[in-house]
Enzyme design. Structure first.
Site, mmCIF file in Angstrom:
data_model
loop_
_atom_site.group_PDB
_atom_site.id
_atom_site.type_symbol
_atom_site.label_atom_id
_atom_site.label_comp_id
_atom_site.label_asym_id
_atom_site.label_seq_id
_atom_site.Cartn_x
_atom_site.Cartn_y
_atom_site.Cartn_z
ATOM 1 N N LYS A 181 0.831 -1.220 0.000
ATOM 2 C CA LYS A 181 0.000 0.000 0.000
ATOM 3 C C LYS A 181 0.859 1.260 0.000
ATOM 4 C CE LYS A 181 -1.748 1.409 4.157
ATOM 5 N NZ LYS A 181 -1.344 2.790 4.494
ATOM 6 N N ASN A 182 1.845 1.287 0.894
ATOM 7 C CA ASN A 182 2.602 2.523 1.072
ATOM 8 C C ASN A 182 3.636 2.769 -0.021
ATOM 9 O OD1 ASN A 182 1.055 3.086 3.253
ATOM 10 N ND2 ASN A 182 2.587 2.522 4.795
ATOM 11 N N CYS A 217 -4.882 12.557 13.824
ATOM 12 C CA CYS A 217 -5.416 11.231 13.523
ATOM 13 C C CYS A 217 -5.246 10.327 14.731
ATOM 14 C CB CYS A 217 -4.805 10.651 12.259
ATOM 15 S SG CYS A 217 -3.398 9.599 12.487
ATOM 16 N N ARG A 254 0.603 14.194 13.698
ATOM 17 C CA ARG A 254 1.032 14.051 12.311
ATOM 18 C C ARG A 254 0.942 15.334 11.479
ATOM 19 N NH1 ARG A 254 -1.229 8.495 9.986
ATOM 20 N NH2 ARG A 254 0.606 8.648 8.683
ATOM 21 N N ASP A 287 4.675 0.306 12.140
ATOM 22 C CA ASP A 287 3.475 -0.326 11.584
ATOM 23 C C ASP A 287 3.338 -1.798 11.989
ATOM 24 O OD1 ASP A 287 2.773 2.039 10.424
ATOM 25 O OD2 ASP A 287 3.518 1.532 8.428
ATOM 26 N N ARG A 335 -8.511 -0.789 4.627
ATOM 27 C CA ARG A 335 -7.592 0.223 4.098
ATOM 28 C C ARG A 335 -6.258 -0.396 3.690
ATOM 29 N NH1 ARG A 335 -6.834 5.391 7.590
ATOM 30 N NH2 ARG A 335 -5.575 5.727 5.745
HETATM 31 N N1 EPU Z 1 6.280 14.479 11.201
HETATM 32 C C1 EPU Z 1 6.335 15.812 11.496
HETATM 33 N N2 EPU Z 1 6.175 16.700 10.474
HETATM 34 C C2 EPU Z 1 5.973 16.310 9.195
HETATM 35 C C3 EPU Z 1 5.923 14.936 8.901
HETATM 36 C C4 EPU Z 1 6.083 14.026 9.926
HETATM 37 O O1 EPU Z 1 6.515 16.212 12.652
HETATM 38 O O2 EPU Z 1 5.836 17.178 8.305
HETATM 39 C C5 EPU Z 1 6.443 13.482 12.276
HETATM 40 C C6 EPU Z 1 5.170 12.652 12.482
HETATM 41 O O3 EPU Z 1 4.232 13.321 13.291
HETATM 42 C C7 EPU Z 1 5.719 11.384 13.075
HETATM 43 C C8 EPU Z 1 7.070 11.234 12.395
HETATM 44 O O4 EPU Z 1 7.404 12.530 11.879
HETATM 45 O O5 EPU Z 1 5.878 11.556 14.451
HETATM 46 C C9 EPU Z 1 7.110 10.216 11.272
HETATM 47 O O6 EPU Z 1 6.060 10.446 10.362
HETATM 48 P P1 EPU Z 1 6.192 10.159 8.810
HETATM 49 O O7 EPU Z 1 6.031 11.457 8.084
HETATM 50 O O8 EPU Z 1 7.381 9.347 8.526
HETATM 51 O O9 EPU Z 1 4.881 9.293 8.581
HETATM 52 P P2 EPU Z 1 3.983 9.351 7.285
HETATM 53 O O10 EPU Z 1 4.820 9.624 6.110
HETATM 54 O O11 EPU Z 1 2.806 10.229 7.521
HETATM 55 C C10 EPU Z 1 4.219 6.843 6.631
HETATM 56 C C11 EPU Z 1 3.300 5.682 6.420
HETATM 57 C C12 EPU Z 1 2.728 5.252 7.769
HETATM 58 C C13 EPU Z 1 3.898 4.840 8.655
HETATM 59 C C14 EPU Z 1 4.882 6.013 8.801
HETATM 60 C C15 EPU Z 1 6.122 5.671 9.597
HETATM 61 C C16 EPU Z 1 2.479 6.058 4.207
HETATM 62 C C17 EPU Z 1 1.349 6.416 3.313
HETATM 63 N N3 EPU Z 1 2.241 6.080 5.504
HETATM 64 O O12 EPU Z 1 3.445 7.869 7.228
HETATM 65 O O13 EPU Z 1 1.923 4.103 7.514
HETATM 66 O O14 EPU Z 1 3.420 4.500 9.934
HETATM 67 O O15 EPU Z 1 5.297 6.451 7.483
HETATM 68 O O16 EPU Z 1 6.790 4.606 9.021
HETATM 69 O O17 EPU Z 1 3.547 5.747 3.721
HETATM 70 C C18 EPU Z 1 0.163 2.588 7.931
HETATM 71 O O18 EPU Z 1 0.386 2.079 6.826
HETATM 72 O O19 EPU Z 1 -0.593 2.055 8.779
HETATM 73 C C19 EPU Z 1 0.802 3.854 8.277
HETATM 74 C C20 EPU Z 1 0.354 4.645 9.252
#
Ligand code: EPU
Length: 431
Positions: free
Chosen positions: A33-34, A128, A133, A317, A409
């Protein structure tokens, strides 16, 4: 426009599991998915037909395709998991609140839309179930690359008058979708971009491969520093989505909890270095082959400690699923969540099944209680739902997991796959 998939099961369904049946047989792992989500967003970068193989049929994939439709994108399904996407005529550059609130990954269209259309308007996702996030790394990064970015009425509005100049961005934390968004924006920049302290998740490697097939020039795949030499134009491309390492890990853990012997096919064991280490310490017998895993478990795991980290560390995850496994261990396990500030929502539900778990801030202490007993539980997010299914498979008696739409999802055909290896599990309407 042809839609790729048949009508989707009712979101209010529940899953009913009769626990205690060992798992034996084979499970075919789906595409990730990701990885599929950012790659679908990347097709916006250049007009034409793109072809994606091994795309999983999931609610999140449908959501991003619905978003793409509002932008003027057309797609068709070509075989069970091949998706052809035509991005020739874009008619919009906005991702509305209604779509973004159902799936935060919708923010992935920000970078590609901006550099293709000169403008993008994407709703701020809001909080969320697993944490605040924010998307400040995405917005600040785009500014550093030369875009004008403002926040207005809950929307991020980004504009460029010419090609992005490019620039250097340092991530305070290696954000996965933040890295992906900036990568997609930088490939069409006028100059060179350097992204430092980026995430190295395998899904980013898959996206980089897609961008390179489109004609992008990127150095540093799988490292924490990416150099992107902007190119003037890209071409449509094709790519195979990598196997879903989180789905793979979820089934490995399930075998550990309930016992049995299962072969996971069409997966990539190399993508789960931290999990395999921990599962071996927990007493599971794992054989890794090029594209499959053979896992044997006896339902009595040993306790292990885990700490979630960015890749190649233990994935957040899989934390909830691992916690479910540890409730069956003979001993105490210490679990530390370092990525998201609120990712213990499954604890209260696992306790309803009899788990002994104490939470203190970002840490949880799980005392293996020698077994759980089935009960009605509620899914709170995707991975929390998977942990409840694992707990239910190994618990005594019947467990009902409601709000199955969370599972839809991110787990393709979960009930069918588990039934195929001997689980007694059904999807039913929840009244
Ligand atoms: N963060 C910030 N600012 C930002 C972006 C992130 O402070 O602008 C913080 C977040 O709040 C968090 C940390 O950085 O504490 C890591 O977040 P990240 O941005 O890496 O997460 P994401 O990109 O929103 C993706 C996956 C998630 C997975 C995380 C961590 C996708 C679509 N989603 O989320 O997947 O948990 O990376 O590996 O790729 C899932 O599939 O169930 C899922 C939640």
């Amino acid at each position: 426009m042809r839609r790729p998939v048949s009508s989707y099961p009712d979101i209010m369904d529940k899953i009913v599991i009769e626990g205690g049946h060992e798992l034996h047989g084979e499970i075919r792992i789906s595409g990730a998915k990701n990885a599929a989500l950012p790659i679908i967003a990347a097709t916006l970068l250049t007009p034409g037909w793109h072809t994606l193989y091994n795309v999983p049929d999931l609610r999140d994939i449908r959501t991003i395709l619905s978003l793409m439709a509002t932008l003027g994108v057309v797609w068709e399904k070509n075989g069970p998991d091949t998706l052809r996407i035509n991005t020739a005529d874009l008619s919009g550059c906005e991702a509305s609140y209604d779509l973004v609130k159902t799936m935060r990954a919708s923010v992935l269209v920000l970078g590609p839309l901006l550099v293709r259309m000169g403008r993008a308007r994407v709703s701020l996702p809001g909080g969320c179930a697993i944490g605040a996030r924010p998307i400040n790394f995405h917005t600040q990064g785009l500014k550093k690359l030369g875009a004008e970015v403002v926040l207005e009425q809950g929307y991020v509005e980004a504009v460029i008058s010419n090609r992005l100049p490019g620039g250097t961005v340092y991530f305070d934390f290696p954000s996965v979708t933040g890295t992906e968004n900036l990568l997609m924006a930088a490939v069409l920049a006028k100059g060179t971009t350097v992204l430092k302290n980026v995430a190295r998740e395998p899904e980013i490697g898959n996206l980089i491969d897609m961008l390179i097939s489109m004609g992008a020039e990127i150095e540093g795949r799988d490292t924490d520093k990416l150099i992107i030499y902007g190119v003037e134009s890209l071409n449509p491309a094709e790519i195979t989505i990598i196997p879903d390492r989180i789905e793979t890990g979820t089934y490995l853990i399930a075998v550990g909890a309930v016992g049995g012997e299962v072969k996971l096919t069409h997966c990539d064991p190399a993508l789960l270095p931290a999990l395999t280490e921990k599962l071996r310490l927990a007493g599971l017998d794992l054989t890794e082959m090029a594209d499959c895993f053979l896992v044997r478990g006896n339902g009595s795991p040993l306790s292990v400690d885990i700490k979630t980290m960015v890749y190649p560390g233990f994935p957040t995850d899989l934390q909830a699923q691992m916690m479910a496994l540890m409730t069956f261990a003979d001993g105490t396990s210490f679990i530390n969540e370092t990525i998201f500030e609120n990712r213990f929502m499954h604890v209260a539900e696992l306790r309803r099944l009899g788990a002994d778990i104490k939470v203190d801030g970002a840490s949880a202490i799980v005392r293996g209680s020698g077994g759980l007993t089935g009960a009605k539980v509620m899914a709170t997010d995707l991975r929390a739902s998977a942990s409840l299914v694992i707990a239910g498979l190994a618990a005594h008696g019947v467990t009902e997991v409601s709000r199955v739409y969370h599972l839809d999802r991110g787990y393709e055909n979960l009930v069918k796959k588990l039934t195929g290896v001997g689980a007694v599990i059904q999807r039913k309407e929840d009244n």
